[in-house]
Design a protein around this motif. Structure first.
Motif, PDB file in Angstrom:
ATOM      1  N   MET A  66       0.683  -1.037   0.201  1.00 54.62           N
ATOM      2  CA  MET A  66       0.505   0.316  -0.040  1.00 54.62           C
ATOM      3  C   MET A  66       0.653   1.483   0.107  1.00 54.62           C
ATOM      4  SD  MET A  66      -1.542   0.004   3.872  1.00 54.62           S
ATOM      5  CE  MET A  66      -0.207   0.243   5.635  1.00 54.62           C
ATOM      6  N   ALA A  67       0.447   2.618  -0.479  1.00 55.17           N
ATOM      7  CA  ALA A  67       0.634   3.469  -0.365  1.00 55.17           C
ATOM      8  C   ALA A  67       1.873   4.713   1.250  1.00 55.17           C
ATOM      9  CB  ALA A  67      -0.209   4.581  -1.007  1.00 55.17           C
ATOM     10  N   SER A  68       1.987   5.695   0.408  1.00 56.65           N
ATOM     11  CA  SER A  68       2.920   5.283   2.469  1.00 56.65           C
ATOM     12  C   SER A  68       2.976   7.028   2.446  1.00 56.65           C
ATOM     13  CB  SER A  68       3.933   4.310   3.045  1.00 56.65           C
ATOM     14  OG  SER A  68       4.827   5.004   4.701  1.00 56.65           O
ATOM     15  N   SER A  69       2.654   7.195   3.530  1.00 53.62           N
ATOM     16  CA  SER A  69       2.910   9.074   3.514  1.00 53.62           C
ATOM     17  C   SER A  69       4.665   9.077   4.175  1.00 53.62           C
ATOM     18  CB  SER A  69       2.413   9.378   5.063  1.00 53.62           C
ATOM     19  OG  SER A  69       2.482   8.866   6.035  1.00 53.62           O
ATOM     20  N   ARG A  70       5.174   7.990   4.306  1.00 57.85           N
ATOM     21  CA  ARG A  70       6.500   8.020   3.919  1.00 57.85           C
ATOM     22  C   ARG A  70       7.646   7.821   2.998  1.00 57.85           C
ATOM     23  NH1 ARG A  70       9.128   4.762   8.164  1.00 57.85           N
ATOM     24  NH2 ARG A  70      11.127   5.530   8.167  1.00 57.85           N
ATOM     25  N   SER A  71       6.449   7.703   1.969  1.00 57.73           N
ATOM     26  CA  SER A  71       7.252   6.902   0.292  1.00 57.73           C
ATOM     27  C   SER A  71       8.283   8.556   0.090  1.00 57.73           C
ATOM     28  CB  SER A  71       6.404   7.070  -0.325  1.00 57.73           C
ATOM     29  OG  SER A  71       5.986   8.398  -0.648  1.00 57.73           O
ATOM     30  N   PRO A  72       9.471   8.236  -0.876  1.00 57.70           N
ATOM     31  CA  PRO A  72      10.171   9.477  -1.100  1.00 57.70           C
ATOM     32  C   PRO A  72       9.109  10.623  -1.824  1.00 57.70           C
ATOM     33  CG  PRO A  72      10.858   7.097  -1.943  1.00 57.70           C
ATOM     34  CD  PRO A  72      10.127   6.748  -0.820  1.00 57.70           C
ATOM     35  N   ALA A  73       8.532  10.032  -2.549  1.00 51.32           N
ATOM     36  CA  ALA A  73       7.723  11.019  -3.186  1.00 51.32           C
ATOM     37  C   ALA A  73       6.752  11.734  -2.699  1.00 51.32           C
ATOM     38  CB  ALA A  73       6.713  10.397  -4.415  1.00 51.32           C
ATOM     39  N   ASP A  74       6.753  12.187  -0.945  1.00 55.09           N
ATOM     40  CA  ASP A  74       5.980  12.609  -0.263  1.00 55.09           C
ATOM     41  C   ASP A  74       7.146  13.443   0.674  1.00 55.09           C
ATOM     42  OD1 ASP A  74       3.846  12.200  -0.624  1.00 55.09           O
ATOM     43  OD2 ASP A  74       3.484  10.031   0.380  1.00 55.09           O
ATOM     44  N   ARG A  75       8.576  12.414   1.090  1.00 57.01           N
ATOM     45  CA  ARG A  75       9.123  13.111   1.898  1.00 57.01           C
ATOM     46  C   ARG A  75      10.637  12.205   1.461  1.00 57.01           C
ATOM     47  NH1 ARG A  75       7.886  13.148   7.930  1.00 57.01           N
ATOM     48  NH2 ARG A  75       8.431  10.929   7.335  1.00 57.01           N
ATOM     49  N   PRO A  76      11.409  13.363   1.162  1.00 56.05           N
ATOM     50  CA  PRO A  76      11.955  14.354   1.220  1.00 56.05           C
ATOM     51  C   PRO A  76      10.927  15.248  -0.014  1.00 56.05           C
ATOM     52  CG  PRO A  76      13.356  13.115  -0.513  1.00 56.05           C
ATOM     53  CD  PRO A  76      12.424  12.491   0.551  1.00 56.05           C
ATOM     54  N   GLY A  77      10.122  14.561  -0.771  1.00 56.42           N
ATOM     55  CA  GLY A  77       9.891  15.209  -2.342  1.00 56.42           C
ATOM     56  C   GLY A  77      10.129  15.041  -3.550  1.00 56.42           C
ATOM     57  N   LEU A  78       9.717  15.429  -4.834  1.00 58.45           N
ATOM     58  CA  LEU A  78      11.003  15.557  -5.701  1.00 58.45           C
ATOM     59  C   LEU A  78      11.522  17.149  -6.027  1.00 58.45           C
ATOM     60  CD1 LEU A  78       8.218  13.988  -8.080  1.00 58.45           C
ATOM     61  CD2 LEU A  78      10.333  13.104  -6.926  1.00 58.45           C
ATOM     62  N   ASP A  79      11.065  18.890  -5.441  1.00 64.93           N
ATOM     63  CA  ASP A  79      11.789  18.960  -5.402  1.00 64.93           C
ATOM     64  C   ASP A  79      12.747  19.748  -4.735  1.00 64.93           C
ATOM     65  OD1 ASP A  79       9.705  20.175  -7.124  1.00 64.93           O
ATOM     66  OD2 ASP A  79       7.852  20.611  -5.199  1.00 64.93           O
ATOM     67  N   GLY A  80      13.959  18.797  -4.127  1.00 62.90           N
ATOM     68  CA  GLY A  80      15.420  19.069  -3.231  1.00 62.90           C
ATOM     69  C   GLY A  80      14.908  19.311  -1.573  1.00 62.90           C
ATOM     70  N   VAL A  81      15.975  19.787  -0.648  1.00 57.22           N
ATOM     71  CA  VAL A  81      15.135  19.825   0.757  1.00 57.22           C
ATOM     72  C   VAL A  81      16.247  21.059   1.296  1.00 57.22           C
ATOM     73  CG1 VAL A  81      15.442  16.977   0.872  1.00 57.22           C
ATOM     74  CG2 VAL A  81      17.301  18.360   0.945  1.00 57.22           C
ATOM     75  N   ALA A  82      16.143  21.404   1.640  1.00 67.29           N
ATOM     76  CA  ALA A  82      16.224  22.703   2.788  1.00 67.29           C
ATOM     77  C   ALA A  82      17.482  22.863   3.200  1.00 67.29           C
ATOM     78  CB  ALA A  82      15.485  23.167   3.757  1.00 67.29           C
ATOM     79  N   GLU A  83      17.751  21.196   3.713  1.00 65.49           N
ATOM     80  CA  GLU A  83      19.610  20.778   4.502  1.00 65.49           C
ATOM     81  C   GLU A  83      19.719  19.820   3.470  1.00 65.49           C
ATOM     82  OE1 GLU A  83      21.651  19.438   8.763  1.00 65.49           O
ATOM     83  OE2 GLU A  83      19.445  19.638   8.571  1.00 65.49           O
ATOM     84  N   ARG A  84      20.991  20.079   2.251  1.00 62.96           N
ATOM     85  CA  ARG A  84      21.604  19.118   1.652  1.00 62.96           C
ATOM     86  C   ARG A  84      22.361  17.980   2.941  1.00 62.96           C
ATOM     87  NH1 ARG A  84      20.863  22.723  -1.028  1.00 62.96           N
ATOM     88  NH2 ARG A  84      20.187  22.941  -3.312  1.00 62.96           N
ATOM     89  N   ARG A  85      22.319  16.800   2.471  1.00 57.34           N
ATOM     90  CA  ARG A  85      23.390  15.589   3.202  1.00 57.34           C
ATOM     91  C   ARG A  85      23.843  14.829   2.704  1.00 57.34           C
ATOM     92  NH1 ARG A  85      19.502  12.992   7.013  1.00 57.34           N
ATOM     93  NH2 ARG A  85      21.688  12.569   8.207  1.00 57.34           N
TER      94      ARG A  85
END
Length: 332
Positions: free
Chosen positions: A1-20
């Protein structure tokens, strides 16, 4: 099933504020001419035709395309590829500098850079599988410099591989015995250093270009594999359809039998093999999620955006049961 923790949701497809994390990418680097043909379908062309359409020439190739997206997530991105020695070479190096990627390019004197042409025609009007995306025609220069990247050149860049959190490679290098050996050498250097290895199984018709015995050893060296599910099904001779969710799940035991270890599989599927993904690890994760691709979303570059987000998610612990980080970022 889909999850809210999927990469498409988080971090998402537009990058992150803190690069690691630090990434090191090995792949093709060259020049690509792209055009979308809004009023032409290839099936309707029976004679010479002139059309005016959006067209541009860009620095591209598997390594550059991923790096361009990855610099929005990763603290450092290094690019190793073999390029030619012509007027395009300075432009390629300027583009790496512009996107913020470290230049580890190797230059082959006296040869031109690789050039490719990508044309996408007008989508078919009928609804259903394949509608809405058009057909892509990709013409790649025969034997570009990247096919001649050597194991010795990879070893000369070992420090960058060893310092990275992840080495990212792809299947185009396997199309040449020379660059194929370079790719396996890079993976072994990474594994010995504790650097994770990610492998993108492209081209999507790799099964028609190489026998399974030339691809499976690379899959076995990888900690993470990205692939369209139908590609793997054909490669491994599976009867699973691998287009819908049920067919992809039928493929999972085939992967377990064919590839040793516990790689994380990120399997693309759907009408165009990009709408959905299934993340799977033997005796562990099984998560299905929408990728965010659909009508109105630009297809060119979407796979690289998704892969960058997925790699960051993986290293951040998104694929672990506890959610704890899989990797502690290495010091700069």
């Amino acid at each position: 099933m889909a999850s809210s923790r999927s990469p498409a949701d988080r971090p998402g497809l537009d990058g992150v504020a803190e690069r690691r994390f630090d990434m090191f990418v090995i792949g093709d680097v060259g020049i690509e001419v792209r055009a979308t043909l809004p009023d032409i379908r290839f099936a309707d062309v029976h004679a010479d035709r002139l059309t005016y359409a959006p067209a541009r020439a860009i620095v591209a190739g598997t390594a550059v395309n991923l790096a361009r997206c990855a610099t929005r997530y990763f603290r450092r991105v290094g690019v190793l590829g073999k390029v030619g020695d012509d007027d395009f070479t300075p432009a390629i190096r300027r583009e790496l500098l512009r996107i913020g990627a470290d230049d580890h390019l190797r230059v082959e004197p006296g040869v031109p850079n690789g050039v490719s042409v990508m044309l996408r025609d007008r989508p078919a009007p009928a609804a259903g599988a394949g509608a809405g995306k058009g057909v892509r025609l990709l013409v790649v220069q025969e034997e570009p410099p990247g096919r001649r990247l050597t194991a010795a050149e990879v070893r000369s860049a070992a420090a960058g591989i060893e310092a990275a959190d992840v080495l990212v490679t792809d299947g185009y290098s396997l199309l040449s015995p020379v660059s194929g050996e370079a790719l396996r050498t890079a993976a072994r250097i990474a594994r010995d250093a504790g650097t994770r290895v990610a492998f993108d199984l492209v081209p999507h018709d790799a099964d028609a270009r190489l026998p399974a015995e030339e691809i499976v050893p690379m899959l076995a060296l990888a900690d993470l594999v990205i692939s369209e599910a139908p590609t793997l099904a054909r490669l491994l001779g599976s009867a699973a359809s691998a287009h819908g969710a049920h067919g992809v799940r039928e493929l999972l035991p085939v992967l377990d039998r064919a590839v040793p270890g516990r790689p994380l599989w990120l399997l693309r599927f759907g009408d165009t093999s990009l709408e959905h993904a299934l993340a799977y690890r033997r005796d562990g994760l099984l998560m299905e999620y929408p990728t965010g691709y659909g009508a109105g979303v630009e297809r060119a570059g979407f796979g690289d955006r998704l892969a960058a987000a997925e790699l960051y998610w993986w290293l951040s612990g998104g694929a672990s049961a506890s959610g704890a980080a899989d990797v502690a970022p290495r010091s700069a």
